[in-house]
Design a protein around this motif. Structure first.
Motif, PDB file in Angstrom:
ATOM      1  N   SER A   3       0.789  -1.239   0.000  1.00  0.00           N
ATOM      2  CA  SER A   3       0.000   0.000   0.000  1.00  0.00           C
ATOM      3  C   SER A   3       0.817   1.282   0.000  1.00  0.00           C
ATOM      4  O   SER A   3       0.453   2.254  -0.670  1.00  0.00           O
ATOM      5  N   ARG A   4       1.944   1.323   0.764  1.00  0.00           N
ATOM      6  CA  ARG A   4       2.681   2.582   0.895  1.00  0.00           C
ATOM      7  C   ARG A   4       4.076   2.320   1.442  1.00  0.00           C
ATOM      8  O   ARG A   4       4.288   1.349   2.169  1.00  0.00           O
ATOM      9  N   PRO A   5       5.034   3.179   1.108  1.00  0.00           N
ATOM     10  CA  PRO A   5       6.365   3.045   1.708  1.00  0.00           C
ATOM     11  C   PRO A   5       6.336   3.514   3.160  1.00  0.00           C
ATOM     12  O   PRO A   5       5.486   4.318   3.552  1.00  0.00           O
ATOM     13  N   ILE A   6       7.268   3.005   3.945  1.00  0.00           N
ATOM     14  CA  ILE A   6       7.395   3.398   5.355  1.00  0.00           C
ATOM     15  C   ILE A   6       8.608   4.330   5.470  1.00  0.00           C
ATOM     16  O   ILE A   6       9.750   3.894   5.396  1.00  0.00           O
ATOM     17  N   TYR A  36       7.818 -10.966  -3.705  1.00  0.00           N
ATOM     18  CA  TYR A  36       7.767  -9.816  -4.612  1.00  0.00           C
ATOM     19  C   TYR A  36       6.507  -9.843  -5.485  1.00  0.00           C
ATOM     20  O   TYR A  36       6.096  -8.814  -6.022  1.00  0.00           O
ATOM     21  N   GLU A  37       5.889 -11.005  -5.614  1.00  0.00           N
ATOM     22  CA  GLU A  37       4.678 -11.110  -6.432  1.00  0.00           C
ATOM     23  C   GLU A  37       3.472 -10.464  -5.756  1.00  0.00           C
ATOM     24  O   GLU A  37       2.499 -10.126  -6.429  1.00  0.00           O
ATOM     25  N   VAL A  38       3.532 -10.308  -4.433  1.00  0.00           N
ATOM     26  CA  VAL A  38       2.369  -9.818  -3.694  1.00  0.00           C
ATOM     27  C   VAL A  38       2.692  -8.578  -2.846  1.00  0.00           C
ATOM     28  O   VAL A  38       1.920  -8.208  -1.961  1.00  0.00           O
ATOM     29  N   GLN A  39       3.841  -7.943  -3.100  1.00  0.00           N
ATOM     30  CA  GLN A  39       4.219  -6.713  -2.403  1.00  0.00           C
ATOM     31  C   GLN A  39       4.742  -5.698  -3.413  1.00  0.00           C
ATOM     32  O   GLN A  39       5.150  -6.056  -4.518  1.00  0.00           O
ATOM     33  N   LYS A  40       4.726  -4.418  -3.019  1.00  0.00           N
ATOM     34  CA  LYS A  40       5.130  -3.350  -3.934  1.00  0.00           C
ATOM     35  C   LYS A  40       6.293  -2.522  -3.391  1.00  0.00           C
ATOM     36  O   LYS A  40       7.212  -2.178  -4.131  1.00  0.00           O
ATOM     37  N   TYR A  41       6.261  -2.187  -2.097  1.00  0.00           N
ATOM     38  CA  TYR A  41       7.248  -1.280  -1.512  1.00  0.00           C
ATOM     39  C   TYR A  41       8.161  -2.023  -0.533  1.00  0.00           C
ATOM     40  O   TYR A  41       7.695  -2.864   0.231  1.00  0.00           O
ATOM     41  N   VAL A  42       9.445  -1.679  -0.555  1.00  0.00           N
ATOM     42  CA  VAL A  42      10.412  -2.227   0.390  1.00  0.00           C
ATOM     43  C   VAL A  42      11.071  -1.061   1.115  1.00  0.00           C
ATOM     44  O   VAL A  42      11.756  -0.243   0.496  1.00  0.00           O
ATOM     45  N   SER A  43      10.849  -0.984   2.412  1.00  0.00           N
ATOM     46  CA  SER A  43      11.455   0.062   3.231  1.00  0.00           C
ATOM     47  C   SER A  43      12.612  -0.555   4.010  1.00  0.00           C
ATOM     48  O   SER A  43      12.411  -1.460   4.829  1.00  0.00           O
ATOM     49  N   MET A  44      13.817  -0.056   3.753  1.00  0.00           N
ATOM     50  CA  MET A  44      15.035  -0.645   4.337  1.00  0.00           C
ATOM     51  C   MET A  44      15.206  -0.135   5.775  1.00  0.00           C
ATOM     52  O   MET A  44      16.076   0.679   6.082  1.00  0.00           O
ATOM     53  N   THR A  45      14.377  -0.672   6.635  1.00  0.00           N
ATOM     54  CA  THR A  45      14.356  -0.235   8.030  1.00  0.00           C
ATOM     55  C   THR A  45      15.436  -0.893   8.881  1.00  0.00           C
ATOM     56  O   THR A  45      15.822  -0.350   9.919  1.00  0.00           O
ATOM     57  N   VAL A  90      -3.486  -9.362   5.405  1.00  0.00           N
ATOM     58  CA  VAL A  90      -2.552  -8.325   5.849  1.00  0.00           C
ATOM     59  C   VAL A  90      -2.029  -7.612   4.607  1.00  0.00           C
ATOM     60  O   VAL A  90      -2.074  -8.162   3.498  1.00  0.00           O
ATOM     61  N   GLU A  91      -1.547  -6.391   4.791  1.00  0.00           N
ATOM     62  CA  GLU A  91      -1.029  -5.623   3.651  1.00  0.00           C
ATOM     63  C   GLU A  91       0.494  -5.528   3.662  1.00  0.00           C
ATOM     64  O   GLU A  91       1.088  -5.031   2.702  1.00  0.00           O
TER      65      GLU A  91
END
Length: 339
Positions: free
Chosen positions: A163-166, A229-238, A213-214
């Motif tokens: 849904s959105r980047p963190i 990666y098939e079911v997610q869009k954003y990766v936040s390198m926390t 869950v999102e």
């Protein structure tokens, strides 16, 4: 990961694909004196299972066929919770498990996963190969299982969402995120006002696909090996949490092995752990470009703002109290002051 490393990795995966189809590696055809079962929750293509396959072959060779070390990858024998019960009862001999999930049995094991604690790998390995790791292994040994000296690698965990980047702690508010079955994980994300849901890893892909869950959080290598990666869009390198795998053994089953065979198994398990650490680091370092090509969008937030939020929410103070002064002092010996 270099081109040569990646080619070698792919060749090893291809070489084990036939065995992976059945979910069982067998090191020899004839009956052995001891048949040992090792179960884990990772795909066959993960470095853990590749190194475990090599380890099993060496154990068979060095024991002169007395040990048949069988590997059951990818939750073949059940969920993490199921397999934890099986290792405790002796239904399986060996099992690799995150310290945080092991925390449901041994609360002290979770301490290595305190959020935003370890700033780099020099701190991680100093702690886990030093006093903190020894303390945890001592606590595990009070149960029906024990952990080998060298913890295996999973990596720093990153948050992915559909849904959105963190970018800041406020982006976590209300986020429906999958977490493993662990009180520490749940506690940390609740401190960020998220909505964490405990789901076993075997069900993560479907939970993301059906939007139960999102978001989820895992090291980058698992985004590739489990095809998240098939079911997610954003990766936040926390880098919010370092995670590994304690290689656990059932004590009663272990005691049935003659001392010379125990020495063979111990030496090979620990050696494989050290090789696997390097494999996972290379894989995690090398997959970002590949994941970007698959459409994932990366961002790198400032971690100190997340630490500040956890301090303000009383997260560190709460877990300091739960772990106790002695264990907390061991953690801060390597991480520096957390709260």
């Amino acid at each position: 990961m270099s081109t040569m490393d990646r080619r070698h990795f792919i060749k090893v995966v291809a070489a084990t694909s036939a065995a992976a189809a059945t979910g069982l590696y067998q090191t020899q055809a004839h009956a052995a004196e001891f048949t040992l079962k090792f179960a884990n929750n990772l795909p066959v293509s993960h470095p853990m299972n590749i190194r475990a396959k090599e380890m099993a072959q060496k154990i068979a060779e060095q024991s002169k066929g007395r040990i048949d070390f069988q590997i059951y990858p990818n939750n073949q024998l059940g969920s993490d919770s199921d397999m934890l019960s099986q290792i405790r009862s002796g239904a399986i001999d060996y099992f690799t498990l995150s310290p945080l999930i092991l925390g449901t049995l041994v609360p002290a094991a979770q301490i290595s996963g305190v959020g935003f604690a370890f700033k780099d790998y020099s701190q991680v390995w100093a702690a886990m190969d030093g006093d903190l790791g020894a303390h945890v292994r001592g606590q595990i040994a009070k149960t029906t299982v024990f952990a080998f000296d060298k913890i295996w690698e999973n990596g720093y965990r990153q948050i992915t969402t559909s849904s959105r980047p963190i970018n800041s702690p406020t982006d976590l508010k209300g986020l429906k995120i999958r977490v493993p079955t662990s009180p520490l994980w749940t506690s940390m994300f609740r401190a960020f006002d998220s909505s964490p849901t405990s789901i076993n890893f075997a069900e993560v892909y479907s939970a993301l696909q059906t939007h139960i869950v999102e978001a989820q959080e895992n090291p980058l290598a698992l985004l590739t090996t489990a095809k998240l990666y098939e079911v997610q869009k954003y990766v936040s390198m926390t880098n919010h949490m370092w995670d590994g795998f304690w290689f656990l053994a059932n004590k009663q089953k272990w005691d049935k092995l003659p001392k010379d065979l125990q020495e063979i198994v111990t030496a090979n398990v620990n050696a494989a752990a050290m090789a696997q650490r390097d494999d996972v680091r290379k894989l995690n370092d090398g997959v970002m470009a590949e994941l970007k090509q698959k459409g994932l969008v990366f961002n790198a937030p400032n971690n100190e703002q997340f630490r500040d939020k956890l301090r303000a929410a009383g997260f560190y103070a709460e877990w300091h109290k739960k772990f106790g002064d002695e264990a907390w002092a061991m953690l801060e010996k390597y991480t520096g002051k957390l709260a």
